[in-house]
Structure formats: C-alpha cells, structure tokens
Design an enzyme around this catalytic site. Structure first.
Site: not given
Ligand code: GLN
Length: 481
Positions: A172, A148, A73
């Site tokens: 995420s 994400s 990532k």
């Molecule tokens: N989707 C969640 C957010 O928008 C989690 C993001 C993540 O785990 N980095 O914060």
C-alpha cells in the site's frame, strides 16, 4: 528536498509559517480536484510553524524535519484529530492519543497539514474503496493514484506536502508510490512501531514513509524507527542514521533478479523494459547481477489473501457499534426490541463497506472450525516456506530487484467490478510483507500512454534490518537518472 528546505529555514531565507502557508494554498488550489486529503489541520499547523520560527530566531538547534509540512494517512492517530481510516464507521471519531510515530515526529517539530485519503481500513489498491472520495492521480486525473495510501502518494506527487506517512500491509505504500512517481519505503517488520496505527493485518502492517527522494525517505525513517514499549514486535534500538548511509558505493553489491518476476503473465512489456534498463544501469555502475529463482513466490498472493483476511476479521471485530464506531442504536433510539446482536449486525451492516465485509467474511470462514487447518494453518506453512526461500536467497545476494507493480496506474473504475483483478496489482509487493523484509519503490522512468507520461516504479527488496544497503542502492540509481 528536506535538506534544502532545512537549510533555507535555518538560514532564515524562508519561514516555516510561509512554507506552511504555501503548502496550504497549493492544497486549496489543487485538492478540490485531486482529493488527497480527508481533513486539514490549518490553524494548528500555522501555530506550530510560528513556534518553529521562534526557535530559529532564538538560535535553537533544530532537527531536519523541524518546520517541514507533511501529510498523514488517516489510519494513523494524531491526538485531537479525526482518524476515519477511510470508513463511515469512524466518521466522527477523534483520536484521543498520538501514534508512536506521531509522537516522534512531534519531537522533530514536523508540521501535520492534514490526514490523507485511503481505501477503507487500508483495503484496496486504488483508493476507490474509500467511503469518502476517490483520490485522482496527479499525473493523469483519469487514473487512480494506487492504494491504499493513494492520498499520501498523490499529496507528495502534487506537492501538497513535503513527505507523507502511509501504511503498507501488502504494497500500500510501494504501489501508489510507483503509480504517482514518488518514493515509497516499507521498512522491515518490527523496525517502526505500529502503536496508534488502526490495524488491518497486524503481522503484515508497517507504517512507511512516502517522499520525493530516497534521501527524504531515509530522513523520515531515521526519525520514526526504533523499539517501542507499546509495540512488542519492535525489536531494534533505532539509532541508525539512515540518511548517512547513502554512500553511492555499489561496487561489490550482488543484485538478484528473480526470473519469475519477469516472465509473461500480467507484466506490461513497457514496465518490463524499464526494469531491465535499471538492471543495465546497475551493471554499468559495477554491481553484480545474478539471475535467481523464487519459486514459492507463486503462492505469495494466495497466502496473503488467506492470512490478511483472517487477521482483518479479528482486528475489525472491535468496530461493533458498542466499543468503537458509529452505532445504529442512536438512530433507532431506545428500543426494547433491539437486542445486543442487532446492534452489532446492523451497525456493521450499515457502516462498513463492501470490500471490508468481503474480507471479514473470508477471514471468518478461513478461521472457522473445520477450515482452520485447511486454510489458515496451511497458509502459515507456506509463509514459512517463502521466508526460508528469502533466507537462502540472501545468502547469495544483497538485494532483489523487480518491478513494483505489473502495470502503470490504471483508469478510475477499470478494476472496481472485479476484485480479483485488483488484487493482482499487489503480485510483486505482498511477498516482502509475508517475509517481513524491507522493500522500496523508486521511479525508474515513464511510459507514454495516450499522450500522458505515466510513472513506473522499480522495487528493491533487502535483507531483514538492512535498510542501509537498500537505501544506498536505491539512492545510487536515483542519482544516476
Ligand atoms: N492492496 C493490498 C490490499 O488490498 C494491500 C493493502 C495494504 O498494503 N494496506 O490488501
């Protein structure tokens, strides 16, 4: 998959060079459509692969991950490679050092094919917040891969890498794993070093593997876990070999099913049905299913959306056009009217995206004098309550089971207008980050929507640092499929 590839490599049935080339040709074929990668690292990867092949020829002992291609990532730093975090503010940034996890994977001789797409600074649930591109779900390209870490999950699902690393702050890794039909494992907070991960919310972030199978995720975890002097929150020595814990023995296991996770609300009935089938399978295999209640879970999402933006507002202060990041100064040239604050304001205004700004503002507001007690301090109290509830629950059960996300992958564009709706896709995942417990998402079947089979993930949550039980139970269910 990793084990078989390893066997083939050491028996010289294939070379790492050929394997790496195959992955690059698949990327060249598929990625123009899927858009999982932000940058590739071809020359270096092939050189590295040839070096591994040499070691094999010389009969050197190799780690399971040696010569195995992976995707990373783009918020995890690899020396000499870009690390954009999906943001325009880091467009030209080249990392001068390796994250601890990368250092460890280099010791294993793994091959880094490239950096994968993400929502800007890991904020989002669909990769639509990436400043560069929206990744598509390989199972249905009209849908999002989740986020994400959507680029990492899509790359694994489309066989554009063997495994990938993502980061999980509120789901995420697990939510995209669920949407793409792969395995995503968020370790206990403190098991894996965060050094070299571009921070989103430091008390919630964990670097996490995404893989094709539970065993592969376990193999990667073994290599990246462990205490690190550069991250004071790491607290375990890291000598467990997780892939050796997949015993298949779940006879005496007590699995808790929170009734709140199966109540009405946004849970898609087809997703619920698949989770219920998994419960039946566990029961058949001899596990004891216990209905439990986690009433404080109701406040988890609200708590997350206070604590996370507060930490975001503080962590992202460094991207100001002076210390880090693209600067408006270059564009405006030497200009005596440009005062320092202008550089901050204008650089951040220009190079940060909408969602990132929204969270910085929310966090700054919640931390400001007068509101700190009302929001931040209160959220910390609720966090303690949620943790306590888990502590008490884990006296009665070994694992907690539920859906990973309320729905299968949604359509690209479906939730971009309404951020609150997007936030709801994390409803089952954020609690594990708030409490710091380990959690895994594994595929538990498909639902058919408009002639496409969309994967659905099942989430298991475990006790602090009890990844062994978590992985073993997940592996047993996976093998029963
Ligand atoms: N989707 C969640 C957010 O928008 C989690 C993001 C993540 O785990 N980095 O914060």
């Amino acid at each position: 998959m990793i084990r078989e590839l390893h066997q083939k490599l050491i028996n010289q049935k294939i070379t790492s060079e050929k394997l790496t080339e195959d992955y690059f040709s698949r990327i060249e074929k598929k990625d123009p459509e899927i858009k999982a990668y932000l940058s590739l690292n071809k020359e270096f990867s092939l050189d590295k692969a040839r070096a591994v092949d040499k070691k094999i020829k010389n009969g050197e002992e190799l780690d399971l991950l040696a010569g195995i291609p992976c995707g990373i990532k783009d918020n995890i730093c690899i020396e000499g490679l870009p690390a954009t975090a999906g943001s325009k503010i880091l467009e030209n940034y080249i990392s001068p050092y390796d994250a601890t996890v990368i250092k460890k994977l280099k010791e294993s001789d793994s091959i880094f094919l490239g950096k994968t797409n993400l929502d800007e600074f890991a904020m989002g649930s669909s990769t639509e917040n990436s400043a560069y591109q929206t990744t598509k779900n390989p199972r249905d390209t009209s849908r999002v891969p989740g986020g994400s870490s959507g680029g990492s999950a899509a790359a694994v699902a489309a066989e554009m890498c063997v495994y990938a690393l993502g980061s999980d702050t509120g789901g995420s890794v697990r939510q995209p794993a669920s949407f793409c039909g792969v395995v995503g494992l968020k370790p206990t907070y403190g098991l894996v070093s965060r050094f070299g991960l571009i921070a989103m919310a430091s008390s919630l972030d964990q670097i996490s593997p995404i893989a094709k199978s539970v065993e592969d995720a376990a193999i990667v975890l073994t290599r990246i876990a462990g205490k690190d002097r550069k991250d004071a929150t790491t607290i375990k020595s890291g000598d467990t070999i997780y892939e050796n814990c997949l015993t298949g023995d779940i006879k005496k296991l007590k699995i808790g099913v929170p009734k709140e996770y199966f109540s009405e609300g946004g849970l898609d009935p087809k997703v619920r049905k698949l989770a219920e089938e998994a419960i039946k399978k566990y029961e058949k295999m001899g596990a004891e299913i216990i209905e439990i209640s986690l009433p404080s879970g109701e406040y988890a999402l609200a708590t997350y959306y206070i604590i996370m933006p507060c930490e975001v507002s503080s962590n992202l202060a460094r991207f100001d056009g002076i210390r880090f990041g693209q600067s408006i100064e270059k564009e405006m040239g030497l200009n005596e009217n440009l005062i320092l604050q202008d550089i901050y304001f204008k650089s951040r205004a220009k190079y940060l995206g909408k969602e990132v700004k929204r969270r910085i503002m929310l966090g700054t507001y919640a931390l400001s004098a007068g509101y700190y007690d009302r929001y931040y301090a209160k959220a910390q109290k609720v966090r303690a309550l949620i943790k306590k509830e888990f502590e008490e629950t884990f006296e009665k059960v070994d694992l907690i089971l539920g859906p990973t996300a309320p729905t299968p992958a949604f359509k690209i564009g479906e939730k971009t207008e309404n951020p609150l709706e997007m936030y709801l896709s994390d409803i089952y995942t954020v609690t594990a980050n708030i409490a710091g417990i380990p959690a895994i998402s594994i595929p538990c079947g498909n639902v058919r929507i408009k002639e496409k089979d969309l994967p659905v993930g099942l989430q298991l949550m475990g006790k602090w640092f009890d990844e062994e039980t978590l992985l073993s139970a997940a592996h047993t269910l996976e093998q029963s499929a």
